[in-house]
Design an enzyme around this catalytic site. Structure first.
Site, short mmCIF file in Angstrom:
data_model
loop_
_atom_site.label_atom_id
_atom_site.label_comp_id
_atom_site.label_asym_id
_atom_site.label_seq_id
_atom_site.Cartn_x
_atom_site.Cartn_y
_atom_site.Cartn_z
N TYR A 94 0.85 -1.19 0.00
CA TYR A 94 0.00 0.00 0.00
C TYR A 94 0.89 1.23 0.00
O TYR A 94 1.97 1.22 -0.56
CB TYR A 94 -1.01 -0.04 1.16
N LYS B 205 -6.21 -2.31 -1.12
CA LYS B 205 -7.09 -2.18 0.04
C LYS B 205 -7.69 -3.52 0.45
O LYS B 205 -7.77 -3.87 1.63
CB LYS B 205 -8.22 -1.18 -0.26
#
EC number: 1.1.1.40
Length: 588
Positions: free
Chosen positions: A136, A207
Site C-alpha cells: 500500500y 485495500k
C-alpha cells in the site's frame, strides 16, 4: 475418467451455512475444518493436478506432500523436495529483500498473490510492518502511475461506460458469488497523485488485500472494482500502454446515471449487506455519493470516514500525554477536501457527545485553510457546500503561517496533498504557542507529506507529538530516539469491515466510526506513549482489528442495525473466530 484427472462430487460442500472466516458461507470447508482435517481442493467439476497448481487458492508450491502429489496427479510436475510453508515464507522474504527498488518488491508480491494466495497472506500477516509500505502507501502510488506498463494479469473487475445498461451482467461474470466487501474507485483522485483513470485499480486491489491480511476477511469475499468513465489526464490519453478508455471523463447526468446503475446492480447481485467502500473519488463526487447512498446501501468512504476515524483515535490517545480533553483544543487544518472536512466533522461530533453542546457550537473550535486561505464567514457564499459549516467569523487570512499566529491552534493537521507546506516557520510557530504541539502531516504518498518526521522533531526541539499518513523512519534528536506514529487508515477499515460483516449490518452510522476510534485509542500502551507514539504498533494489527470489530459490532446491535441475531455473547472471540487463516490445508 482419465488417469490424470479427479472426479468431483456434490458431497464436497461442508461447513454450516452461516459460515466463518469473514462471515461468508464456508463453501470448501476450509475454515470450519481444523488445521489437521482434510479438505477437498477441487477448482472445477474436473481438475487435473496441473490445473490445481495454477489455481492460487489451492496451490501450495513445493509444500504439496508426497501423498497429495500422488492423489492429485502432481507427481513429477514438481521437484521432489517438500518444503513447509514456513520455509517457503523465509525464502520469499529473503528474495524480496534483495530488491532495492520498492516497485520491484510490489511486482514480486503481486506475482506471488496470483500464484499462491495463502503464502502471500501469510507473508503479509507475519511481516506486516515491513510489507505494508510495499503493498500500500507509498509504493502503490507509483504502481498506479505505471500500471499500464507493469500490467500482467487482470485483477478485479473493470466496468467501463461501454457496459452501460448491462452492469448487472458484468458483475455476474465475476466467479465468486459470496461477495461481502467491494472497494470501488473511478480513479479520479488517486492518493495525492490526481487522475489516474483506469490505472487506479491498484488501490482497490491493495485495500482488499489488507481487508484480508489485517481484518481476516476471506479473499473470496472481496471484490476490487474500477469504474472507468474516462480520464482527463492527457499523459495517459496519449500513452500507448494506457489500459483504460481513451476519452475525457464523463460527468453530470451521464456519470450519475452510470453510478446509479452500478449501485442498483451491486445490491441486486450481492444483497443488502454487501459493504461498498468508495475509494479515491474526487471531492465533488465523494460527498455526493456518500450522501446519496448512505440511507439505502451499506456504504463507507475511507477518504472521508476512515481517515476521520483513525485521526480521531490518535487525538483521543494523545489526551493521556497532553492532559487535555478534545474540547480544550483548538484545531487548524491545512486542506478542506474529503479528508479535512471528514476529520473535522467527526471531531466536532465527538466533542458534542462529550460536552452535550450542539455540534454547531463545537465546530467553532475547528478552523480550516484551503487554497484561498482561512475559511471565514465572508467567503461562505462562494464555498462548496461541504466547506460551509467551517466558515467562522474572522478577518480574511491568506497564508498558513498567518493563520497559525491568528488562530493559535494546539493541533495542526495537514490533509492538503501538497508536500512541504508545514514550513520551518509554521512548525516553529506551533512550538512557540505550545509546550507539546500536536502535528499530523497526513498527506500521501511520502513525497506529498506536509513535513517529515525529522523536520517536525528538529524544528520543535523534540517537543512535537507527530504522526503522518505515510511511514517515516525513527529519528534521533538530542540523544533521544523518536518513533513517529502513522495515522494509517489500515488501522480502521479492516476491523470496521469485519465488525459490519460479523453483525450483519445494513447501514453505516457515525456512532460506529466513533466506536472504532475509541477501540483503536484503547490499544495504545504506556510504553507506546513513552516512545512518542499515539498509535499502537502494526505488529499487533489482527488483535487491534478484532477489538475494533467487536466495538463496531456492539454499536451496530445497540443501534438496531444488525441482522445476524442473536447477538454473540463475546464479540471479540467471535471476531477472532471469523478471521481467515492463511495456513495451508491438507488435501484429501
Amino acid at each position: 475418467m482419465g488417469t490424470n484427472q479427479t472426479q468431483i462430487s456434490d458431497e464436497y460442500v461442508t461447513g454450516n451455512s452461516s459460515g466463518v472466516g469473514g462471515g461468508i458461507s464456508d463453501v470448501y470447508g476450509e475454515d470450519s475444518a481444523t488445521l489437521d482435517q482434510l479438505v477437498t481442493p477441487w477448482v472445477t467439476s474436473v481438475a487435473s493436478g496441473y490445473t490445481l497448481m495454477r489455481d492460487p487458492r489451492y496451490n501450495k508450491g513445493l509444500a504439496f506432500t508426497d501423498k497429495e502429489r500422488d492423489a492429485h496427479y502432481i507427481t513429477g510436475l514438481l521437484p521432489p523436495v517438500v518444503l513447509s510453508q514456513d520455509v517457503q515464507e523465509r525464502k520469499v522474504m529473503h528474495n524480496l529483500r534483495q530488491y532495492t527498488v520498492p516497485l520491484q518488491r510490489y511486482m514480486a508480491l503481486m506475482d506471488l498473490q496470483e500464484r499462491n494466495e495463502r503464502l502471500f497472506y501469510k507473508l503479509l500477516i507475519d511481516n506486516v510492518e515491513e510489507l505494508l509500505p510495499v503493498v500500500y502507501t507509498p509504493t502503490v502510488g507509483e504502481a498506479c502511475q505505471k500500471y499500464g506498463s507493469i500490467y500482467r494479469r487482470p485483477q478485479g473487475l473493470y466496468i467501463s461506460l461501454k457496459e452501460k445498461g448491462k452492469i448487472l451482467e458484468v458483475l455476474k461474470n465475476w466467479p465468486q458469488r459470496g461477495i461481502q466487501v467491494i472497494v470501488v474507485t473511478d480513479g479520479e483522485r488517486i492518493l495525492g497523485l490526481g487522475d489516474l483513470g483506469c490505472q487506479g485499480m491498484g488501490i482497490p486491489v491493495g485495500k482488499l488485500s489488507l481487508y484480508t491480511a489485517l481484518g481476516g476477511i476471506r479473499p473470496s469475499a472481496c471484490l476490487p472494482i474500477t469504474i472507468d468513465v474516462g480520464t482527463n489526464n492527457e499523459k495517459l490519453l496519449n500513452n500507448e500502454f494506457y489500459i483504460g478508455l481513451k476519452q475525457k471523463r464523463a460527468n453530470g447526468e451521464e456519470y450519475a446515471e452510470f453510478l446509479q446503475e452500478f449501485m442498483c446492480a451491486v445490491k441486486q447481485n450481492y444483497g443488502e449487506k454487501v459493504l461498498v467502500q468508495f475509494e479515491d473519488f474526487a471531492n465533488h463526487h465523494a460527498f455526493e455519493l456518500l450522501s446519496k447512498y448512505c440511507s439505502s446501501h451499506l456504504v463507507f468512504n475511507d477518504d472521508i470516514q476512515g481517515t476521520a476515524s483513525v485521526v480521531l483515535a490518535g487525538l483521543i490517545a494523545a489526551q493521556k500525554v497532553l492532559g487535555k480533553s478534545l474540547a480544550d483544543h483548538t484545531f487548524l487544518f491545512l486542506g478542506a477536501g474529503e479528508a479535512g472536512t471528514g476529520i473535522a466533522e467527526l471531531i466536532a461530533l465527538k466533542i458534542s457527545k462529550e460536552t452535550g453542546k450542539p455540534i454547531d457550537e463545537t465546530r467553532k473550535k475547528i478552523w480550516l485553510v484551503d487554497s484561498k486561505g482561512l475559511i471565514v464567514s465572508e467567503r461562505k457564499e462562494s464555498l462548496q457546500h461541504f466547506k460551509q459549516p467551517w466558515a467562522h467569523d474572522h478577518k480574511p487570512v491568506k497564508e498558513l503561517l498567518a493563520a497559525v499566529n491568528a488562530i493559535k491552534p494546539t493541533v495542526l493537521i495537514g490533509t492538503s496533498g501538497v508536500g512541504k507546506t508545514f514550513t520551518k516557520e509554521v512548525v516553529e510557530a506551533m512550538a512557540t504557542l505550545n509546550e507539546k504541539p500536536l502535528i499530523l502531516a497526513l498527506s500521501n504518498p511520502t513525497s506529498q507529506a506536509e513535513c517529515t518526521a525529522e523536520e517536525a522533531y528538529t524544528w520543535t526541539k523534540g517537543r512535537a507529538i507527530f504522526a503522518s499518513g505515510s511511514p517515516f523512519d525513527p529519528v534521533q534528536y538530542d540523544g533521544k530516539k523518536f518513533t513517529p506514529g502513522q495515522a494509517n487508515n489500515c488501522y480502521i477499515f479492516p476491523g470496521l469491515g469485519l465488525g459490519l460483516i460479523m453483525s450483519g449490518a445494513i447501514r453505516v452510522r457515525d456512532d460506529m466510526l466513533l466506536a472504532a476510534s475509541e477501540a483503536l485509542a484503547s490499544q495504545v500502551t504506556e510504553e507506546n506513549f513513552a516512545n512518542g507514539l499515539i498509535y499502537p504498533p502494526f505488529a499487533n494489527i489482527r488483535k487491534i482489528s478484532a477489538n475494533i470489530a467487536a466495538s463496531v459490532g456492539a454499536k451496530t446491535y445497540e443501534l438496531g442495525l444488525a441482522s445476524n441475531l442473536p447477538r454473540p455473547k463475546d464479540l471479540v472471540k467471535m471476531a477472532e473466530s471469523c478471521m481467515y487463516s492463511p495456513v495451508y490445508r491438507n488435501f484429501r
